[in-house]
Write an enzyme that holds these catalytic residues in place. Structure first.
Site: not given
Ligand code: NDP
Length: 284
Positions: A53, A97, A120
């Site tokens: 990422k 995460q 997200d």
């Protein structure tokens, strides 16, 4: 029939180039889109995802912050870090995460991220926005799967789309995105009786079950577009999808390979969501 292969790597490059133009336009105005990724603990797979990422952000010239916290970090410390980044004007996208260590309540963490920075798309506000047709941030994997269909010139409107899997990160948002694009949508789960009856009727079949090669060619409608979200590691170390590629490609019209299909799109859409968030913040 041999299916056309949907090249996720090539499409991801094309989409990243498009978003780089938008990121560059913001930078010309003195705004550098910024993503912060928090990782708690030492999960090796998570470390790889986070590194990828951060790398994708660097490729597009975005600002990124990688915050690695030890596995014994308290929930309160993590919440305080999230609050700090929520208030940081350099940060337009923020994610933690998953999975987080067991002593931390992941729902509490997802709810603490500002919906304006939730790239997200997991915050209930953004889930609700997607469900009511006012999408702000779509979860990256289904969003990437949708873009693969669009970039391949596969029409969605009026088609029967069957989504196998109903997870909050893939199946459900995928179904909502397809519905928003006027598909007739069926969702199948582990409780579905006679799965093949549904998959054989799908013009668009999206599979996200985590069951290696469970969808075989005889379960696919000739000419269908097959999007295989699954990523499974076989005992011999090779990766495979939830679709049996070899038999499916003889029946389908389009198919994504694993690896090299949906995978490259997930991080691409994360970067896209970050740039979009910065555009929104700049417009305020
Ligand atoms: P989950 O385990 O959260 O969900 C799996 C879903 O599949 C569940 O809804 C389950 O049904 C359903 N399911 C399981 N077995 C069957 C079956 N035999 N028939 C029909 N439905 C079934 O998985 P995720 O959604 O998180 O991930 C799915 C796959 O996608 C995994 O391989 C994962 O690695 C991959 N993935 C890939 C990403 C990428 O970037 N390409 C990103 C995220 C995930 P029920 O609800 O009834 O239990």
């Amino acid at each position: 029939m041999t299916a056309r292969i949907i090249d996720g790597k090539a499409i991801a490059q094309e989409v990243r180039a498009e978003w780089k133009v938008r990121a560059d336009a913001l930078k010309a105005r003195g705004i550098t889109p910024g993503l912060a990724v928090i990782i708690v603990g030492e999960d090796p797979a998570s470390k790889v995802y986070v590194a990828n990422k951060v790398k994708a952000c660097a490729e597009l010239g975005l600002h990124s912050e990688h915050i690695a916290l030890p596995a014994d970090t308290s929930e309160a410390t993590l919440l305080a870090k999230i609050a700090e980044l929520n208030a940081d004007p350099k940060i337009h996208g923020l994610l933690v995460q998953l999975p987080v260590p067991k002593h931390i309540d992941s729902d509490k963490i997802l709810n603490a991220i500002s919906p304006d920075k939730d790239v997200d798309g997991f915050h209930p506000v953004n889930v609700g926005a997607l469900a009511t047709g006012n999408m702000r941030f779509a979860p990256c994997t289904p969003y990437g799967s949708l873009v693969l269909l669009q970039k391949s010139g596969i029409s969605i409107e009026g088609k029967h789309a069957v989504v196998v899997g109903r997870s909050n990160i893939v199946g459900k948002p995928m179904a909502l995105l397809l519905l928003q694009h006027n598909a007739t949508v069926t969702i199948c789960t582990s409780k579905t009786v006679d799965l093949a009856k549904f998959t054989r009727d799908a013009d668009i079949l999206v599979v996200a079950t985590g069951r290696p090669k469970m969808i075989t060619g005889n379960m696919i409608k000739p000419g269908a577009a097959v999007i295989d979200v699954g990523i499974n590691r076989l005992p011999d170390g090779k990766l495979c999808g939830d679709v049996d590629f070899d038999s499916a490609k003889e029946v389908a019209g389009w198919i994504t390979p694993v690896p090299g299909g949906v995978g490259p799109m997930t991080i691409t859409m994360l970067v896209a969501n970050t740039v979009q968030s910065a555009e929104r913040a700049a417009g305020k």
